[in-house]
Design an enzyme around this catalytic site. Structure first.
Site, PDB file in Angstrom:
ATOM      1  N   CYS A 173       0.949  -1.163   0.028  1.00  0.00           N
ATOM      2  CA  CYS A 173       0.013   0.113  -0.110  1.00  0.00           C
ATOM      3  C   CYS A 173       0.758   1.296  -0.021  1.00  0.00           C
ATOM      4  CB  CYS A 173      -1.043   0.115   1.288  1.00  0.00           C
ATOM      5  SG  CYS A 173      -1.894   1.541   1.498  1.00  0.00           S
ATOM      6  N   TRP A 200      -6.805  -7.409   4.270  1.00  0.00           N
ATOM      7  CA  TRP A 200      -5.715  -7.466   4.941  1.00  0.00           C
ATOM      8  C   TRP A 200      -5.681  -8.503   6.079  1.00  0.00           C
ATOM      9  CZ3 TRP A 200      -2.338  -5.571   1.626  1.00  0.00           C
ATOM     10  CH2 TRP A 200      -2.645  -4.200   1.029  1.00  0.00           C
ATOM     11  N   SER A 225      -3.499   8.217   6.509  1.00  0.00           N
ATOM     12  CA  SER A 225      -1.799   8.262   6.412  1.00  0.00           C
ATOM     13  C   SER A 225      -1.022   9.762   6.431  1.00  0.00           C
ATOM     14  CB  SER A 225      -1.394   7.549   5.131  1.00  0.00           C
ATOM     15  OG  SER A 225      -2.284   8.451   3.860  1.00  0.00           O
ATOM     16  N   TYR A 232      -5.578   5.212  -9.063  1.00  0.00           N
ATOM     17  CA  TYR A 232      -6.564   4.285  -8.849  1.00  0.00           C
ATOM     18  C   TYR A 232      -7.839   4.697  -9.482  1.00  0.00           C
ATOM     19  CZ  TYR A 232      -4.124   2.241  -4.941  1.00  0.00           C
ATOM     20  OH  TYR A 232      -2.883   1.528  -4.364  1.00  0.00           O
TER      21      TYR A 232
END
Length: 403
Positions: free
Chosen positions: A97, A138, A216, A266
């Site tokens: 990622c 995940w 993030s 994306y």
């Protein structure tokens, strides 16, 4: 190091968190923690259905990313709920990622490997709640575990490079969100909703047993600014990635890099209509050309100082020729055809801590084996060997350099 991988965590902590779940979810007559864990997901009702990235499209076929749910901050301010501390926080990432990779890079660049623990998921998605829903996402594995069969049913991916969850003993990232949702509800800080999407990175607080943050950008900035007193020794000072005197410039650059390049690939790859793809790919290459032009005149995006804007762009560029050209249909022009972007990538890859955070094997295994609708047989392309090229000399330091 063992500390970086979280090996120093208290061994019985997973049981403590399961006990908390049992206390919240079950009557006091519950006979076992195993039963608590088994019904945990069934007990959280009335919230949005779990979904993965491929489900994040609107009625026109455009990819629309779901906002992050947990947005607390680690702060040195007096009385802060989450103060910086050595060994208190744990970062859950995927090497595949790019959003998680930027946080991992920040830890290495700031020499905080012995301060913030880390777990690394298996690169290929798996079912996260078999029998309950069809969500894939995940999962954690031990590096010595047997190879994992992708959800396509074809192939087998070994567990090399995985680091299990040593804090909660979770088997999936989804479990972390469910544990945090229950803990937050019990403390009066939430309604028990774990959210519809179970993404990485996840910054975890061992003390409260909850997620601090899963955005993030914010995690990267906390790593950059709040742990300076814990940075390890090194030959030179660590970079300040979000310096106050560059904030407006960084934010301006991030706005178009994120929307058109980071997220732009994306939008191309997950588009479900020709019109959505055509718009996304046009904007992607318009802004790659813009970045190429800027970097023909200066070493970094914000002049001659390395900032988070460079880290964020790099994580997309390093995946571009290996993955996005093929997998996301970004084949109009590879990054290798951009001379300044290519040289810029070499410079960044050779920056202490940044290149070491890149695991191309995990990157390619994740993308090419996690979405059966995009790659039915989980075949992983062999080339083109971007990391070998990034080890080649660059001349970016011919630009005037300001530390």
């Amino acid at each position: 190091s063992a500390a970086f991988l979280g090996a120093s965590s208290v061994k019985n902590r997973p049981l403590i968190h399961k006990a908390r779940l049992a206390a919240v979810l079950l009557p006091t007559t519950s006979s076992s923690l195993k039963g608590a864990c088994a019904i945990r997901a069934k007990t959280i009702r009335g919230f949005a259905e779990a979904k993965d990235s491929l489900a994040e499209t609107d009625s026109s076929g455009k990819f629309v990313r779901t906002p992050s749910l947990f947005r607390n901050k680690i702060s040195r301010e007096e009385g802060a709920r989450f103060p910086p501390a050595k060994g208190r926080y744990h970062l859950y990432i995927s090497h595949g990622c790019p959003w998680a990779n930027r946080c991992h890079a920040a830890i290495r660049m700031k020499r905080l490997e012995k301060v913030i623990g880390m777990s690394v998921v298996h690169p290929t998605w798996q079912e996260t709640a078999p029998g309950k829903d069809k969500h894939i996402g995940w999962t954690f594995r031990d590096p010595d575990d047997a190879p994992v069969v992708p959800v396509s049913g074809v192939g087998a991916i070994d567990c090399k490079g995985c680091v299990p969850d040593t804090v909660n003993g979770a088997k999936t990232v989804r479990e972390l969100y469910e544990i945090a949702a229950v803990a937050n509800k019990a403390s009066g800080r939430g309604d028990g909703d774990p959210g519809p999407k179970f993404s990485v990175p996840v910054l975890w607080d061992k003390e409260e047993g909850t997620i601090v943050n899963n955005e993030s950008e914010e995690i990267l900035r906390m790593i950059d600014s709040e742990f300076s007193q814990f940075e390890g020794p090194g030959e030179s000072a660590t970079p300040r990635l979000y310096p106050k005197d560059f904030v407006s410039e960084i934010e301006e650059i991030n706005s178009w890099v994120y929307d058109n390049i980071n997220n732009g690939v994306y939008k191309c790859g997950f588009a479900k209509s020709q019109a959505a793809y055509d718009e996304a790919v046009k904007n992607l290459y318009k802004h790659l050309d813009k970045a190429e032009e800027i970097l023909s005149k200066q070493r970094y995006l914000c002049g001659n100082r390395l900032t988070e804007a460079d880290v964020r762009l790099f994580m997309t560029l390093v995946r571009f020729d290996e993955v996005y050209v093929v997998y996301f249909k970004c084949n109009k022009k590879p990054i290798s055809a951009y001379p300044h972007l290519t040289n810029y990538m070499r410079d960044l890859f050779q920056t202490p801590g940044l290149g070491e955070s890149v695991d191309m094997e995990h990157i390619k295994r994740h993308y090419f084996t996690s979405h059966p609708s995009l790659n039915a047989y989980s075949v992983i392309p062999s080339g083109p060997g971007v990391l070998e090229d990034l080890k080649q000399p660059h001349n970016r330091d011919t630009f005037a350099h300001k530390v």
